[in-house]
Write a protein that holds these residues in place. Structure first.
Motif, PDB file in Angstrom:
ATOM      1  N   UNK A 270       3.214   8.518  17.863  1.00 48.56           N
ATOM      2  CA  UNK A 270       3.915   9.441  16.967  1.00 48.56           C
ATOM      3  C   UNK A 270       3.561   9.294  15.494  1.00 48.56           C
ATOM      4  N   UNK A 271       2.807   8.275  15.131  1.00 45.14           N
ATOM      5  CA  UNK A 271       2.459   8.081  13.727  1.00 45.14           C
ATOM      6  C   UNK A 271       3.608   7.492  12.929  1.00 45.14           C
ATOM      7  N   UNK A 272       3.465   7.469  11.605  1.00 44.21           N
ATOM      8  CA  UNK A 272       4.451   6.833  10.731  1.00 44.21           C
ATOM      9  C   UNK A 272       5.836   7.466  10.838  1.00 44.21           C
ATOM     10  N   UNK A 273       5.888   8.786  10.980  1.00 41.23           N
ATOM     11  CA  UNK A 273       7.210   9.418  11.034  1.00 41.23           C
ATOM     12  C   UNK A 273       7.968   9.009  12.301  1.00 41.23           C
TER      13      UNK A 273
ATOM     14  N   UNK B   2     -13.722  -4.149  13.547  1.00 38.08           N
ATOM     15  CA  UNK B   2     -13.734  -2.701  13.310  1.00 38.08           C
ATOM     16  C   UNK B   2     -14.352  -2.329  11.962  1.00 38.08           C
ATOM     17  N   UNK B   3     -14.956  -3.298  11.290  1.00 36.48           N
ATOM     18  CA  UNK B   3     -15.605  -3.005  10.020  1.00 36.48           C
ATOM     19  C   UNK B   3     -14.674  -2.985   8.834  1.00 36.48           C
ATOM     20  N   UNK B   4     -13.551  -3.702   8.933  1.00 41.11           N
ATOM     21  CA  UNK B   4     -12.628  -3.800   7.804  1.00 41.11           C
ATOM     22  C   UNK B   4     -11.415  -2.915   7.962  1.00 41.11           C
ATOM     23  N   UNK B   5     -10.359  -3.286   7.250  1.00 41.26           N
ATOM     24  CA  UNK B   5      -9.100  -2.543   7.337  1.00 41.26           C
ATOM     25  C   UNK B   5      -9.252  -1.110   6.843  1.00 41.26           C
ATOM     26  N   UNK B   6     -10.145  -0.909   5.862  1.00 40.89           N
ATOM     27  CA  UNK B   6     -10.322   0.423   5.301  1.00 40.89           C
ATOM     28  C   UNK B   6     -10.742   1.456   6.322  1.00 40.89           C
ATOM     29  N   UNK B   7     -11.599   1.073   7.254  1.00 45.44           N
ATOM     30  CA  UNK B   7     -12.054   2.027   8.270  1.00 45.44           C
ATOM     31  C   UNK B   7     -10.932   2.408   9.221  1.00 45.44           C
ATOM     32  N   UNK B   8     -10.065   1.439   9.540  1.00 45.87           N
ATOM     33  CA  UNK B   8      -8.925   1.727  10.418  1.00 45.87           C
ATOM     34  C   UNK B   8      -7.949   2.664   9.720  1.00 45.87           C
ATOM     35  N   UNK B   9      -7.654   2.379   8.462  1.00 50.59           N
ATOM     36  CA  UNK B   9      -6.724   3.211   7.704  1.00 50.59           C
ATOM     37  C   UNK B   9      -7.261   4.629   7.539  1.00 50.59           C
ATOM     38  N   UNK B  10      -8.549   4.732   7.250  1.00 50.75           N
ATOM     39  CA  UNK B  10      -9.164   6.056   7.092  1.00 50.75           C
ATOM     40  C   UNK B  10      -9.113   6.845   8.399  1.00 50.75           C
ATOM     41  N   UNK B  11      -9.404   6.171   9.488  1.00 51.77           N
ATOM     42  CA  UNK B  11      -9.374   6.827  10.798  1.00 51.77           C
ATOM     43  C   UNK B  11      -7.962   7.303  11.129  1.00 51.77           C
TER      44      UNK B  11
ATOM     45  N   UNK C  58      -5.576   7.998   8.997  1.00 48.92           N
ATOM     46  CA  UNK C  58      -5.226   9.089   8.091  1.00 48.92           C
ATOM     47  C   UNK C  58      -5.828  10.410   8.574  1.00 48.92           C
ATOM     48  N   UNK C  59      -7.079  10.371   8.998  1.00 46.74           N
ATOM     49  CA  UNK C  59      -7.736  11.582   9.491  1.00 46.74           C
ATOM     50  C   UNK C  59      -7.081  12.110  10.760  1.00 46.74           C
ATOM     51  N   UNK C  60      -6.504  11.192  11.544  1.00 43.07           N
ATOM     52  CA  UNK C  60      -5.833  11.593  12.787  1.00 43.07           C
ATOM     53  C   UNK C  60      -4.395  12.036  12.556  1.00 43.07           C
ATOM     54  N   UNK C  61      -3.953  11.992  11.290  1.00 38.49           N
ATOM     55  CA  UNK C  61      -2.596  12.417  10.965  1.00 38.49           C
ATOM     56  C   UNK C  61      -1.530  11.375  11.237  1.00 38.49           C
ATOM     57  N   UNK C  62      -1.938  10.143  11.552  1.00 38.43           N
ATOM     58  CA  UNK C  62      -0.971   9.101  11.884  1.00 38.43           C
ATOM     59  C   UNK C  62      -0.228   8.552  10.668  1.00 38.43           C
ATOM     60  N   UNK C  63      -0.737   8.814   9.482  1.00 37.46           N
ATOM     61  CA  UNK C  63      -0.088   8.292   8.284  1.00 37.46           C
ATOM     62  C   UNK C  63       0.831   9.326   7.623  1.00 37.46           C
ATOM     63  N   UNK C  64       0.981  10.483   8.242  1.00 34.06           N
ATOM     64  CA  UNK C  64       1.931  11.478   7.730  1.00 34.06           C
ATOM     65  C   UNK C  64       3.351  10.978   7.986  1.00 34.06           C
ATOM     66  N   UNK C  65       4.125  10.843   6.929  1.00 33.25           N
ATOM     67  CA  UNK C  65       5.440  10.228   7.050  1.00 33.25           C
ATOM     68  C   UNK C  65       6.570  11.249   7.127  1.00 33.25           C
ATOM     69  N   UNK C  66       6.581  12.212   6.221  1.00 37.18           N
ATOM     70  CA  UNK C  66       7.705  13.140   6.136  1.00 37.18           C
ATOM     71  C   UNK C  66       7.667  14.161   7.275  1.00 37.18           C
ATOM     72  N   UNK C  67       8.818  14.600   7.741  1.00 30.11           N
ATOM     73  CA  UNK C  67       8.877  15.532   8.879  1.00 30.11           C
ATOM     74  C   UNK C  67       8.420  16.930   8.502  1.00 30.11           C
ATOM     75  N   UNK C  68       8.201  17.743   9.501  1.00 31.89           N
ATOM     76  CA  UNK C  68       7.889  19.155   9.265  1.00 31.89           C
ATOM     77  C   UNK C  68       9.061  19.805   8.533  1.00 31.89           C
ATOM     78  N   UNK C  69       8.783  20.756   7.628  1.00 31.20           N
ATOM     79  CA  UNK C  69       9.841  21.342   6.790  1.00 31.20           C
ATOM     80  C   UNK C  69      10.711  22.332   7.549  1.00 31.20           C
ATOM     81  N   UNK C  70      11.339  21.863   8.604  1.00 34.18           N
ATOM     82  CA  UNK C  70      12.294  22.676   9.351  1.00 34.18           C
ATOM     83  C   UNK C  70      13.633  21.934   9.355  1.00 34.18           C
ATOM     84  N   UNK C  71      14.706  22.679   9.559  1.00 38.95           N
ATOM     85  CA  UNK C  71      16.040  22.070   9.539  1.00 38.95           C
ATOM     86  C   UNK C  71      16.174  21.011  10.626  1.00 38.95           C
TER      87      UNK C  71
END
Length: 474
Positions: A68-71, A201-210, A212-225
């Protein structure tokens, strides 16, 4: 495999031995419940951190993050770490000054016997899911490190029995001393395994970038009630629902002074928040190291992804460090959560029924309740299908809707009355239970309605004419 299994056995024997050694400090019920209110800053911080850094932090949060990612992990670690900070800032000092044995004593002194019993029962029930999650995790670890030789059920029984031994004998002294040592193992082990996997995995930066690109670091919910309401409800479930808990209170009350009680809670919360991200990093690294394994387990049992990665892809030393840290995390949390409900049930439910018993008889009663509660939660763990993360998150809904408002308003609102507390508990529990059965996935989260109704009950019950003129002073 045999080397790792023997390490686990050796570590288990040593840790149980240390816990039993700590039992020599227990001379009375206060020693058993609160370690004599004598613990220094380092030990209190360690036991705050180690108690919360349990199976859900290593296995639950990491597997939930993968799906589910960060959210998806807003309840834990975001809500849970904020809980400890809030306890330190707003609750530690006033509760410490009251010189109480349990959090249930506060409700009795402020609102009377009926409120004490109702809230205590809610607190004890809330621990079923949390302790069962630790027992279930112990079963999983024994199953993995034995290569499947030990079943989950057998592992649960072995784990529960061994944790029971030193908790039963040493109480809070055993919990505190083992937590201090286990915090060291957790910190060193997690840092080492994080460094080991980062190299793969070539460093923490590559994991974080991957991620982020997969949307796993999106924290806030969708803007619906609906999404916003459920996100907020998940956040406050552990942030506020964890505050009126005996394990949190025990760490506050076991401190040598109120300054330590406040500072250790805040520092423990900050440390927990920081280290909770390491298992998330490790689990997501598995998607880069062995995507086929992740794909096979993500829908079947995502809690196995991280242990499987460690068992199959890292050297033996890293395996030893990881499972040492994992076992430390689970054991420290399990022992604390076995002790807390047992002590409060003994003090606030059973003790008033036997007013003439001696302190030694009361100590025996607490130990008996620890034994019985362990048996109950082990059976519960064996017969539940919920994930570790959900078991822990759901545990706090009952205390959120029934116990938080009377505690907070009782401390900070001078007009809070017994009638208000009873109305708060009744409105909170009934509305929450009704929605859990009638509309568990509706627009409004049941626990959010429950806490709003709990606040309404406190306000209405306290401001309306009192049916009874008897009031219990703060």
């Amino acid at each position: 495999m045999h080397t790792l299994l023997w390490f686990v056995v050796l570590y288990w024997v040593i840790s149980v031995g240390i816990g039993l050694y700590a039992a020599r400090y227990v001379n009375n019920s206060k020693d058993f419940a609160l370690a004599g209110r004598s613990l220094p800053m380092s030990v209190v911080t360690a036991t705050v951190f180690a108690t919360w850094f349990g199976s859900e932090a290593v296995l639950g949060i990491s597997s939930t993050f993968l799906k589910e990612g960060l959210r998806g992990v807003v309840a834990d670690p975001f809500g849970s770490s904020l809980c400890l900070v809030l306890v330190g800032l707003f609750f530690a000092r006033p509760l410490y000054r009251m010189n109480l044995l349990t959090i249930g004593d506060y409700y009795r002194n402020k609102f009377g016997r009926t409120v004490e019993v109702l809230v205590t029962l809610c607190i004890v029930v809330s621990y079923l899911g949390w302790v069962a999650a630790q027992i279930k995790a112990l079963g999983l670890v024994f199953n993995v490190v034995s290569g499947g030789y030990l079943s989950m059920e057998t592992g649960m029984m072995i784990g529960a029995a061994s944790v029971l031994i030193y908790t039963l004998m040493g109480g809070m002294w055993s919990v505190a001393i083992t937590d201090f040592l286990q915090m060291i193992i957790i910190v060193v082990g997690m840092l080492y395994i994080g460094w080991e996997v980062s190299d793969m995995v070539g460093g923490a930066g590559s994991v974080i970038a991957h991620a982020a690109n997969a949307g796993k670091l999106d924290f806030w919910p969708a803007p619906t009630v609906r999404e916003s309401l459920w996100f907020f409800a998940a956040w406050i479930t552990m942030m506020l629902g964890s505050i009126p808990q005996q394990d949190v209170f025990q760490r506050v009350a076991s401190s040598k002074n109120e300054t330590i009680a406040r500072n250790a809670s805040v520092l423990g919360g900050v440390l927990y928040f920081c280290f909770a991200f390491i298992p998330m990093f490790l689990a997501y690294s598995a998607t880069l190291i062995d995507p086929k394994m992740v794909a096979g387990l993500i829908d079947k049992d995502p809690q196995l992804i991280l242990p499987t990665l460690i068992m199959t892809k890292v050297p033996m030393l890293a395996q030893v460090m990881f499972f040492g840290a994992l076992l430390s995390a689970i054991k420290s949390c399990a022992s604390a959560t076995l002790l807390a409900p047992s002590v409060t049930f003994s003090e606030n439910i059973l003790k008033p029924l036997f007013p003439k018993q001696s302190d030694q008889e009361f100590l025996f009663m607490m130990r008996t309740v620890v034994l019985l509660f362990t048996a109950i939660v082990t059976l519960f763990a064996m017969h539940t299908e919920s994930s570790i993360y959900k078991m822990v998150e759901n545990a706090y809904k009952v205390t959120l809707v029934a116990a938080f408002v009377p505690l907070a308003f009782g401390l900070y609102w001078k007009r809070a009355t017994t009638q208000g507390a009873l109305a708060s508990i009744f409105f909170g529990l009934t509305s929450w239970i009704f929605l859990e059965y009638q509309a568990p996935d509706g627009l409004w989260p049941p626990q959010l309605i429950g806490v709003l109704m709990s606040i309404s009950g406190m306000l209405l019950g306290s401001l309306l004419p009192q049916l009874s003129r008897k009031s219990v002073p703060a």
